[in-house]
Design an enzyme around this catalytic site. Structure first.
Site, PDB file in Angstrom:
ATOM      1  N   SER A 184       0.838  -1.195   0.000  1.00 29.04           N
ATOM      2  CA  SER A 184       0.000   0.000   0.000  1.00 29.04           C
ATOM      3  C   SER A 184       0.869   1.238   0.000  1.00 29.04           C
ATOM      4  O   SER A 184       2.050   1.194   0.350  1.00 29.04           O
ATOM      5  CB  SER A 184      -0.870   0.023   1.241  1.00 29.04           C
ATOM      6  OG  SER A 184      -0.046   0.261   2.368  1.00 29.04           O
ATOM      7  N   LYS A 185       0.247   2.332  -0.388  1.00 26.08           N
ATOM      8  CA  LYS A 185       0.973   3.582  -0.452  1.00 26.08           C
ATOM      9  C   LYS A 185       1.461   3.983   0.939  1.00 26.08           C
ATOM     10  O   LYS A 185       2.560   4.491   1.104  1.00 26.08           O
ATOM     11  CB  LYS A 185       0.066   4.662  -1.018  1.00 26.08           C
ATOM     12  CG  LYS A 185       0.814   5.933  -1.321  1.00 26.08           C
ATOM     13  CD  LYS A 185       0.051   6.741  -2.328  1.00 26.08           C
ATOM     14  CE  LYS A 185       0.814   7.956  -2.764  1.00 26.08           C
ATOM     15  NZ  LYS A 185       0.146   8.642  -3.845  1.00 26.08           N
ATOM     16  N   ARG A 186       0.598   3.738   1.916  1.00 27.45           N
ATOM     17  CA  ARG A 186       0.953   4.151   3.276  1.00 27.45           C
ATOM     18  C   ARG A 186       2.239   3.472   3.744  1.00 27.45           C
ATOM     19  O   ARG A 186       3.131   4.113   4.282  1.00 27.45           O
ATOM     20  CB  ARG A 186      -0.209   3.860   4.240  1.00 27.45           C
ATOM     21  CG  ARG A 186      -0.076   4.547   5.553  1.00 27.45           C
ATOM     22  CD  ARG A 186      -1.428   4.794   6.222  1.00 27.45           C
ATOM     23  NE  ARG A 186      -2.468   3.853   5.828  1.00 27.45           N
ATOM     24  CZ  ARG A 186      -2.687   2.699   6.443  1.00 27.45           C
ATOM     25  NH1 ARG A 186      -1.959   2.324   7.460  1.00 27.45           N
ATOM     26  NH2 ARG A 186      -3.669   1.912   6.046  1.00 27.45           N
TER      27      ARG A 186
END
Ligand code: GLU
Length: 496
Positions: A247-249
């Protein structure tokens, strides 16, 4: 397959195009192309608060960049709100759904009681399922808010044959009466998605396993709406080395298709890499042309187990999965040089380094430069970073090259200008003459030829490694070679 294949890619436009989403689009596209079918792009923008124009643009640009073309759409889910409401009303009218007036607090209290009594099922208890029409009408007239729930069958099995995972089924009674319309009158995504797929006459739903939590309920909806249940094929998730979803996070920009465009990826190389994240050809082939891939693709060869995206955050050596980089490097080296040159042109333009003469009188030189450099490069971006000195006088000398090959030898202050003078005396600098001149000079000076040659490489190309230096003396234009060799005094001056 006798029936026309119709598949869809239905992204929710709440962010950039994720590589996992791109992979879903690619699988649907391959399946459509293989069977002469239709791929529909449907933007699922029902979540108005999270959907953005920017995201829609990013998704469309990302697909176009990858070369994934669709045949219908983009359709926008919000334009079909009336269909979603009509479907919910139809289910209500046919007694397949009902209005539920239980408040949140009541539901929670009953759930707690069920938990305390250790009941096996703690989902919705069906309280409003059997309200008489009069009772329901009375509560509605009182202005009590309600949701619409689907009436799940009390017996039998709900199931489907997944093309990847095989038979999936569950006793219907284990599925609670789920909400299909919220108390604000808005149909739930779960229903909208089915209504749209029925309207779009979708025959195969190829999507991630993360959507499987919806599938059995959706099967019930298809049946209740009198539609044929499409074929489902659920693809494995893509996890990182620690088995966490990418994920981007937690992983940053490397999960966005845009990142690969900005880092000099060749679109087809990324497609090729993403396909192998979740599918295999049944043999050890890894490189596929578009035609080969369309030919080889089948739902049955989608992997059942999760795919691993091999990336360690902060890895100094690889900026993304090393396999993605090596596949990109393969295409960089083997595609027709004109095609690579067109991509390099874009990189140069972006950096303000494009010289129109590269399309005119210097075209031959430009193509030879691209051809020479691509042997060692991994991305088209490398042409404006490591390869910058080929296109600009404004470049930095690699720190290691400077320390090891230049500053360690103060004698270079005299040797390189001597080399420049001798090259200048040549009518034409050919690789052979450059070799004779450089070696002759080293011998006279009693030094290893590598010393002036490595330093010349640092000063002329900015790099510590690269193509044969003799070739390079002939490749760069004469004035540039002489000028850069003579900069040696300046370099010692600057760093003294
Ligand atoms: N809009 C959903 C998503 O972006 C896709 C749902 C589906 O494929 O059925 O995850």
């Amino acid at each position: 397959m006798s029936e026309q294949v119709r598949v869809r890619f239905p992204p929710s436009p709440t962010g950039y195009l994720h590589i996992g989403g791109a992979r879903t689009a690619i699988f649907n596209w391959l399946f459509a192309r293989k069977h002469g079918g239709t791929l529909i792009l449907r933007i699922e923008d029902t979540d108005a608060e999270r959907s953005t124009e920017e995201s829609i643009r990013g998704i469309i640009e990302g697909l176009e960049w990858l070369g994934i073309d669709w045949d219908e759409g983009p359709y926008f889910q919000t334009e079909f709100a009336a269909d979603h409401i009509a479907a919910a009303e139809k289910l209500l009218a046919e007694g397949k759904a009902y209005k539920c007036f239980c408040s949140k607090e009541e539901l929670e209290a009953r759930r707690q009681a069920a938990l305390a009594a250790k009941k096996s099922q703690v989902g919705y208890d069906g309280k409003c399922r059997d309200l008489s029409p009069e009772e329901a009408a009375r509560l509605e007239a009182e202005g009590r808010p309600y949701v619409v729930r689907f009436k799940t069958p009390r017996d039998g099995e709900v199931g489907y044959e997944d093309r990847v995972l095989g038979k999936i089924s569950r006793p219907a009674a284990e599925i609670e009466d789920f909400v299909i319309v919220r108390s604000n009158g808005k149909p739930l995504y779960l229903l909208c998605n089915v209504v749209d797929d029925i309207r779009d006459r979708i025959t195969h739903i190829i999507r991630g396993q993360d959507h499987m939590t919806n599938t059995l309920r959706q099967v019930l909806l298809y049946q209740a709406l009198g539609a044929r249940v499409p074929v489902f094929a659920h693809m494995p998730l893509t996890l990182d080395l620690k088995k966490a979803k990418i994920s981007k996070r937690s992983h940053g920009e490397i999960v966005a298709v845009q990142f690969y465009r900005d880092h000099g990826f060749i679109p087809w190389a990324l497609v090729n890499f993403l396909v192998l994240l979740g599918w295999n050809p049944g043999d050890d082939r890894e490189i596929f042309s578009k035609e080969e891939l369309i030919q080889a693709f089948s739902l049955e060869r989608i992997n059942r187990s999760n795919s691993i995206f091999n990336y360690r955050k902060g890895d100094a050596k690889f900026f993304t999965d090393p396999k993605a980089i090596s596949i990109n490097a393969h295409y960089l080296r083997t595609m027709p040089v004109e095609e690579i040159a067109a991509l390099v042109k874009k990189e140069l333009e972006r950096e303000g380094l494009w010289d129109p003469a590269y399309d005119g009188e210097k075209k031959d030189w430009f193509l030879r430069t691209v051809d020479m450099l691509r042997e060692r490069f991994h991305t088209t971006r490398d042409f404006v970073t490591a390869g910058r000195a080929f296109f600009s006088d404004d470049f930095e000398i690699d720190e290691k090259a400077l320390k090891k090959n230049v500053l360690k030898h103060p004698g270079l202050k005299e040797w390189l200008p001597m080399l420049a003078d001798r090259l200048e005396a040549e009518a034409v600098i050919t690789p052979e003459r450059a070799e004779a001149v450089a070696k002759g000079l080293a011998e006279e000076l009693g030094i290893k030829p590598g010393i002036p040659l490595n330093a010349a490489r640092a000063l002329i190309t900015g790099q510590i490694k690269g193509p044969s230096m003799f070739e390079l003396f002939a490749h760069f234009d004469r004035a540039t070679v002489l000028e850069r060799l003579r900069r040696i005094g300046e370099i010692f001056g600057e760093t003294a």
